[in-house]
Motif scaffolding. Structure first.
Motif, PDB file in Angstrom:
ATOM      1  N   ASN A 189     -55.476  37.595 -19.914  1.00 16.32           N
ATOM      2  CA  ASN A 189     -54.727  36.614 -19.489  1.00 16.32           C
ATOM      3  C   ASN A 189     -53.259  37.163 -19.284  1.00 16.32           C
ATOM      4  OD1 ASN A 189     -56.504  34.850 -19.669  1.00 16.32           O
ATOM      5  ND2 ASN A 189     -55.872  33.992 -21.449  1.00 16.32           N
ATOM      6  N   TYR A 221     -52.767  40.392 -18.343  1.00  9.68           N
ATOM      7  CA  TYR A 221     -52.653  40.951 -16.911  1.00  9.68           C
ATOM      8  C   TYR A 221     -52.972  40.166 -15.819  1.00  9.68           C
ATOM      9  CZ  TYR A 221     -52.202  46.064 -18.544  1.00  9.68           C
ATOM     10  OH  TYR A 221     -51.626  47.076 -19.058  1.00  9.68           O
ATOM     11  N   ALA A 222     -53.322  39.105 -16.003  1.00  8.71           N
ATOM     12  CA  ALA A 222     -53.413  38.161 -14.757  1.00  8.71           C
ATOM     13  C   ALA A 222     -52.036  37.626 -14.549  1.00  8.71           C
ATOM     14  CB  ALA A 222     -54.508  37.203 -15.339  1.00  8.71           C
ATOM     15  N   LYS A 223     -51.294  37.305 -15.259  1.00  5.73           N
ATOM     16  CA  LYS A 223     -50.189  36.925 -15.274  1.00  5.73           C
ATOM     17  C   LYS A 223     -49.056  38.263 -14.487  1.00  5.73           C
ATOM     18  CE  LYS A 223     -46.359  34.423 -17.693  1.00  5.73           C
ATOM     19  NZ  LYS A 223     -45.741  33.970 -18.842  1.00  5.73           N
ATOM     20  N   LEU A 281     -49.963  40.622 -13.061  1.00  5.66           N
ATOM     21  CA  LEU A 281     -50.356  41.015 -11.670  1.00  5.66           C
ATOM     22  C   LEU A 281     -50.215  39.792 -10.564  1.00  5.66           C
ATOM     23  CD1 LEU A 281     -53.389  43.131 -12.488  1.00  5.66           C
ATOM     24  CD2 LEU A 281     -51.239  43.937 -11.573  1.00  5.66           C
ATOM     25  N   ASN A 282     -49.866  38.703 -11.268  1.00  4.25           N
ATOM     26  CA  ASN A 282     -49.906  37.410 -10.582  1.00  4.25           C
ATOM     27  C   ASN A 282     -51.235  37.153  -9.559  1.00  4.25           C
ATOM     28  OD1 ASN A 282     -48.792  34.939  -9.475  1.00  4.25           O
ATOM     29  ND2 ASN A 282     -47.808  35.883  -7.717  1.00  4.25           N
ATOM     30  N   TYR A 283     -52.324  37.518 -10.254  1.00  5.14           N
ATOM     31  CA  TYR A 283     -53.535  37.383  -9.760  1.00  5.14           C
ATOM     32  C   TYR A 283     -54.454  36.787 -10.579  1.00  5.14           C
ATOM     33  CZ  TYR A 283     -58.031  39.518  -7.556  1.00  5.14           C
ATOM     34  OH  TYR A 283     -59.196  39.401  -7.309  1.00  5.14           O
ATOM     35  N   SER A 284     -54.965  35.532 -10.504  1.00  5.42           N
ATOM     36  CA  SER A 284     -55.561  35.096 -11.776  1.00  5.42           C
ATOM     37  C   SER A 284     -57.236  35.869 -11.905  1.00  5.42           C
ATOM     38  CB  SER A 284     -56.021  33.555 -11.327  1.00  5.42           C
ATOM     39  OG  SER A 284     -56.632  33.503  -9.863  1.00  5.42           O
ATOM     40  N   GLU A 285     -57.777  36.313 -10.650  1.00  4.85           N
ATOM     41  CA  GLU A 285     -58.964  36.956 -10.889  1.00  4.85           C
ATOM     42  C   GLU A 285     -58.800  38.216 -11.669  1.00  4.85           C
ATOM     43  OE1 GLU A 285     -62.163  35.553  -9.643  1.00  4.85           O
ATOM     44  OE2 GLU A 285     -60.653  33.906  -9.677  1.00  4.85           O
ATOM     45  N   ALA A 286     -57.689  38.680 -11.714  1.00  4.11           N
ATOM     46  CA  ALA A 286     -57.530  40.056 -12.721  1.00  4.11           C
ATOM     47  C   ALA A 286     -58.332  40.022 -14.011  1.00  4.11           C
ATOM     48  CB  ALA A 286     -56.029  40.391 -12.840  1.00  4.11           C
ATOM     49  N   SER A 287     -58.197  38.740 -14.645  1.00  4.39           N
ATOM     50  CA  SER A 287     -58.904  38.759 -16.048  1.00  4.39           C
ATOM     51  C   SER A 287     -60.653  39.004 -15.945  1.00  4.39           C
ATOM     52  CB  SER A 287     -58.726  37.315 -16.460  1.00  4.39           C
ATOM     53  OG  SER A 287     -59.175  36.232 -15.696  1.00  4.39           O
ATOM     54  N   HIS A 319     -61.683  41.096 -14.099  1.00  7.91           N
ATOM     55  CA  HIS A 319     -61.769  42.579 -13.663  1.00  7.91           C
ATOM     56  C   HIS A 319     -61.293  43.414 -14.962  1.00  7.91           C
ATOM     57  CE1 HIS A 319     -62.783  42.028  -9.704  1.00  7.91           C
ATOM     58  NE2 HIS A 319     -61.681  41.299  -9.374  1.00  7.91           N
TER      59      HIS A 319
END
Length: 308
Positions: free
Chosen positions: A212, A214-216, A218-224, A226
């Motif tokens: 979570n 990294y998702a925050k 990168l401002n990219y919810s799908e990052a979690s 990956h």
């Protein structure tokens, strides 16, 4: 600097009177006694000076915000609001006027604290006639906001001075906010219990927390989703000690794991750390070090230790 100088003078005034035993020291330096040859009593001089010092110090002082900052640091929770942990209670009516008191339940010790009789230095207007009502040993206020502020002041008195801090990390400079004697909240042992409980849940939370974060970032919810693409596991056969039935020991090869995470932002590589707090067992065979890398018998623990 001005406050510190004033506080030093107050300590010396206290030392020159019978107040020294009753007062808490403002400064760590030793005191010396003034030779006060005056018709005004030492007690009166001291009280007047302390009142003036506190009035200057509290000109821009928000007691409720100071309490919020203090609990936010103690609980490591930035969303803490004093008002969410208490409620108003209506007092008896006098001359058709409504009076209020506020009670606060400490989220750490679960003790209940009521509005205190706030010091005149903090605010003068609420101590004027008809603004407060004292009944059955409790202080009620005409205005709700004054009752709430007086409760915050009382709670601050009950928190040990060395634990009172604001957002800037400075200790609360007012020693006593209310006229009542403080009831010290025994926060330290309860905080230790709370932290121990958090550690019990760490193994389950640390991987999700890293995802979570990294998702925050990168401002990219799908990052979690990956996150595992950036996390690689390595296995190694490592000699560990096995205890035989007769008490003897034998060195046997054991398959163990370490993980490496490549940061998608900086491309820096992070290997599994020595995360002993994540271990379900204290067995020395469950975690080993080889060539500067930390290996775990459990693959999931290796992933968590890398995330940690």
């Amino acid at each position: 600097a001005l406050r510190a100088c004033q506080a030093r003078i107050v300590d010396c005034l206290n030392a020159s009177s019978d107040m020294e035993k009753k007062s808490e020291r403002y400064c760590t330096e030793d005191t010396f006694q003034f030779d006060l040859n005056t018709n005004t009593s030492t007690q009166e001089v001291t009280n007047n000076f302390i009142s003036e010092v506190n009035t200057v110090s509290t000109e821009h002082y928000d007691v409720t915000q100071t309490l919020n900052d203090c609990y936010q640091k103690l609980l490591q929770y930035t969303g803490f609001k004093f008002s969410n942990y208490g409620h108003f209670e209506r007092g008896r009516e006098s001359d058709t006027k409504k009076y209020w008191i506020f009670d606060f339940t400490c989220p750490i010790t679960h003790e209940k604290i009521w509005s205190g009789t706030i010091q005149p230095a903090l605010t003068q207007k609420i101590l004027e006639k008809n603004n407060i009502l004292i009944h059955d040993g409790k202080t009620y206020y005409k205005e709700k906001k004054d009752a709430q502020r007086a409760c915050a002041a009382r709670v601050l008195d009950c928190i040990p001075i060395d634990m009172r801090t604001n957002k800037t990390g400075e200790e609360d400079f007012i020693i006593k906010h209310c006229l009542e004697d403080p009831i010290r909240l025994n926060l330290e042992p309860e905080l230790q219990k709370m932290n121990a409980k958090k550690l019990e849940n760490t193994p389950k939370r640390v991987l999700n927390f890293a995802r979570n974060s990294y998702a925050k970032l990168l401002n990219y919810s799908e990052a979690s989703k990956h996150f595992n693409d950036w996390l690689e596991c390595e296995n190694e056969s490592i000699m560990t000690t096995q205890i035989n039935d007769d008490g003897s020991s034998t060195q046997v090869p054991t398959e163990m794991y370490t993980c490496v995470f490549t940061c998608p932002v900086t491309k820096h590589k992070f290997y599994s750390g020595t995360a002993s707090l994540l271990m379900d067992s204290n067995s020395t065979n469950d975690i080993m070090t080889k060539d500067g890398k930390v290996y775990f018998k459990d693959k999931k623990l290796a992933q968590r230790a890398c995330a940690a």
